[in-house]
Design a protein around this motif. Structure first.
Motif, mmCIF file in Angstrom:
data_model
loop_
_atom_site.group_PDB
_atom_site.id
_atom_site.type_symbol
_atom_site.label_atom_id
_atom_site.label_comp_id
_atom_site.label_asym_id
_atom_site.label_seq_id
_atom_site.Cartn_x
_atom_site.Cartn_y
_atom_site.Cartn_z
ATOM 1 N N ASP A 149 30.418 33.159 67.225
ATOM 2 C CA ASP A 149 30.720 32.860 68.414
ATOM 3 C C ASP A 149 29.548 32.899 69.399
ATOM 4 O OD1 ASP A 149 32.164 32.206 70.505
ATOM 5 O OD2 ASP A 149 33.895 33.752 70.488
ATOM 6 N N GLU A 150 28.929 31.639 69.804
ATOM 7 C CA GLU A 150 27.873 31.621 70.738
ATOM 8 C C GLU A 150 26.774 32.570 70.258
ATOM 9 O OE1 GLU A 150 28.520 31.711 74.694
ATOM 10 O OE2 GLU A 150 30.404 30.613 74.815
ATOM 11 N N GLN B 277 31.816 37.001 70.293
ATOM 12 C CA GLN B 277 31.104 36.376 71.351
ATOM 13 C C GLN B 277 30.065 37.811 71.843
ATOM 14 O OE1 GLN B 277 33.238 34.328 74.077
ATOM 15 N NE2 GLN B 277 31.548 34.045 75.358
ATOM 16 N N THR C 131 36.547 30.709 71.600
ATOM 17 C CA THR C 131 36.813 32.155 71.260
ATOM 18 C C THR C 131 38.021 32.398 70.603
ATOM 19 O OG1 THR C 131 35.169 32.741 72.847
ATOM 20 C CG2 THR C 131 36.600 34.507 72.049
HETATM 21 MG MG LIG Z 1 34.230 32.268 74.043
#
Ligand SMILES: [Mg+2]
Ligand SMILES: Nc1ncnc2c1ncn2[C@@H]1O[C@H](COP(=O)(O)OP(=O)(O)OP(=O)(O)O)[C@@H](O)[C@H]1O
Lengths: 260, 314
Positions: free
Chosen positions: B160-161, B86, B46
């Motif tokens: 992010d994810e 994220q 991140t």
């Molecule tokens: Mg992360």
């Protein structure tokens, strides 16, 4: 259209749309000063040396300014909430003007305040408050009120960006209710002990409240007041100028910097 | 050279007080490809994305995004990127439609209303379009979040994810969107906890550990690090030893016996052994075969092994 005008306008639209989606909150915040006017006006009014009707016209400008000072709380809470929820970060990755987010927020706050003032003034009229000066002076009073709100909103936005934490901002914001307690908003400052009176009269709320009382013709400038209250219009303009000069650049810088 | 890489970073460092989150991040993502950034929790994924998307300032190092210097011209970088963090970062008090219209307006998209409508449709949010985003399920919010990064097609998309916590249908929708984008030439840098996701989407994988890139390679190269697991089940336990001899020959690895199941297993060193060949060899040796399998190595195996090695090295 310039970048700032375009983006600021989009952000203003965002804030107004949020309010339209959730009008309950707005109604709640706007009924607060009305409730206080009725409570203070009739409960305190009956215990004070001042006749009740006279106290209520004294109170209307005070509550207007005390409510305007809540721009601090609103600005802080919203900016902290947006930061906390990641919305600010999304804006920061967009190719938009760095001043647009705070400007849009302060602008929307101004619109809401302007609209919210109308029902309050109507209730004020109903309980005996009157515009006793000229129409032009009354317009000036409202302009000053909005300018003050705009300035406190910027200060709030800066503090919100600084704290980042929704809950902390909520707590801190709640604490701002004491600010008008140490001013001439609810009580005349003449009765206060010397140093306390000086402190209260250097509270920006006092200068703006006095300016409104003066321009609406509700109460005369007291003798021996500190400079900002003795020259209320100039004092208010000076206070607003100082607040804006300090907090606009701070808020924009803080927004642009993020949590780097 | 720089123009062929959509993301090129050198020695990016970031400290948060005591925590040295990034210790020299070198990344090179060729234009039009998908790079999967993998790594255990706290590896710095991140942080890397936040640096590359102008949200954080590096303490050292440099990077170019879509040909623009990250530090010298962050505004130009912002014009070329799309970012989905994220955690969902849409405005919960606006409806899905209002959110997308706002971002379309901020991106100066012509016809923001039409664009919002298109995206809502594409991400299966049309029905919920006029509800406040705060009432959306996690997956819906995630999809809205991604849609918000796509109001204008970015040159480089950072995710992010993107599919953490999503159901398979939502995940597929996001994967499809990523594939469509890369087909149009967008470069994607995504972090993920799901190796399957990297396997499905990524041209290259960068495995992070301890704040830097520890291994890079294609998913196939990663899998080749560990061989496949071979297992043979026979009908007659007397043939177990013979089976083991054949496996030893084919894999060069020490076989392991499971007498109860009448099975022999072994792990190949490389991924070249195929099932037909295994069956042919066993049959030629006269082994009464009941079942034979070659389990391709999962990236999870690789990931676990490499991260364990990383941790041991540290
Ligand atoms: Mg992360
Ligand atoms: N703002 C911050 N302040 C202090 N420490 C931070 C901050 N952001 C990240 N860190 C630390 O930096 C390290 C890397 O964090 P980062 O969020 O980049 O990891 P990650 O690889 O994304 O992990 P995850 O898989 O859990 O999302 C962690 O040790 C984290 O605690």
């Amino acid at each position: 259209m310039s970048t700032l005008a375009h983006d600021g306008n989009a952000m203003l639209g965002r804030q107004l749309r949020r309010i339209r989606n959730n009008p309950g909150l707005l109604v709640l915040t706007q009924t607060m000063p009305i409730t206080m006017l009725l409570f203070f006006g009739y409960v305190f009014g009956s215990a004070l040396a001042m006749p009740g009707a006279e106290y209520r016209s004294f109170l209307v400008p005070g509550l207007l300014v005390a409510t305007a000072a809540n721009g601090l709380m609103t600005g802080m809470f919203q900016a902290a909430q947006d930061t906390h929820r990641g919305v600010m970060d999304r804006f920061r990755t967009l190719p938009m003007s760095r001043a647009a987010v705070p400007l849009g927020q302060a602008g929307a706050d101004l619109v809401v305040t302007a609209v919210g003032t109308v029902p309050f003034l109507l209730v004020g009229l109903a309980v005996g408050w009157r515009i006793e000066g000229s129409a032009l002076e009354a317009v000036g009073a409202l302009g000053l009120l909005l300018l003050f709100r705009f300035a406190t909103a910027w200060a709030g936005i800066f503090l919100g960006l600084l704290t980042r934490n929704e809950e902390a901002a909520g707590q801190l914001g709640g604490a701002t209710f004491i600010l008008p307690l140490l001013s001439n908003a609810y009580i005349p400052t003449e009765g206060l002990p010397g140093w306390l009176r000086t402190l209260a009269e250097w509270n920006p709320i006092s200068a703006v409240t006095m300016a409104l009382r003066d321009l609406f013709g509700n109460a005369p400038v007291p003798d021996g007041a500190a400079w900002p209250v003795a020259h209320p219009v100039a004092g208010s303009l000076a206070w607003c100028a100082v607040l804006l000069a300090v907090f606009v650049p701070l808020a924009v810088r803080r927004y642009a910097r993020g949590e780097r | 050279m720089t123009s062929t890489y959509a993301v090129l970073s050198e020695g990016l460092e970031k400290r948060f007080g005591e925590v040295h989150a990034l210790r020299g991040l070198d990344l090179a993502v060729p234009q039009g490809t998908v790079c999967g950034l993998l790594g255990p929790n706290g590896a710095g994924k991140t942080t890397a994305l936040r640096l590359l998307t102008t949200l954080l300032r590096p303490d050292a190092g440099s990077a170019r995004i879509a040909g623009h210097d990250l530090l010298r011209d962050p505004a130009a970088v912002r014009r070329r990127i799309g970012v989905t963090g994220q955690y969902a970062s849409v405005d919960g008090e606006l409806t899905g439609r209002q959110n997308l219209q706002l971002f379309a307006r901020l991106h100066r998209v012509r016809g923001p209303a039409e664009r919002a409508g298109e995206l809502l449709d594409r991400f299966g949010l049309t029905e919920a379009a006029d509800r406040p985003a705060s009432t959306y399920s996690g997956g819906m919010r995630r999809r809205l979040d991604l849609a918000a990064s796509l109001v204008r097609r970015p040159d480089v998309l950072f995710l992010d994810e993107p599919t953490t916590g999503l159901d398979p249908a939502s995940r597929n929708r996001i994967w499809d969107a990523v594939r469509e984008l890369t087909a149009d030439g967008t470069t994607v840098l995504l972090t993920t906890q799901y190796l399957e996701e990297a396997d499905q989407l990524a041209d290259d994988i960068a495995l992070m550990g301890q704040g830097r890139v520890a291994h890079t390679g294609s998913p196939a190269q990663f899998k080749a690090v560990i061989g496949a697991r071979v297992e043979v089940v026979v009908t007659d336990p007397d043939f177990l030893v013979k089976t083991a001899a054949v496996l030893d020959q084919l894999t060069g690895a020490e076989p392991s016996f499971d007498h109860e199941r009448r099975a022999v297993g072994a792990v190949t060193r490389d991924g070249t052994l195929t099932l037909p060949r295994l069956v042919r060899e066993l049959d030629a040796a006269g082994v009464p075969l009941l079942d034979a399998s070659i389990e391709p190595p999962t990236l999870d195996d690789v990931f676990l092994r490499l991260t364990q090695e990383e941790e041991r090295a540290a």
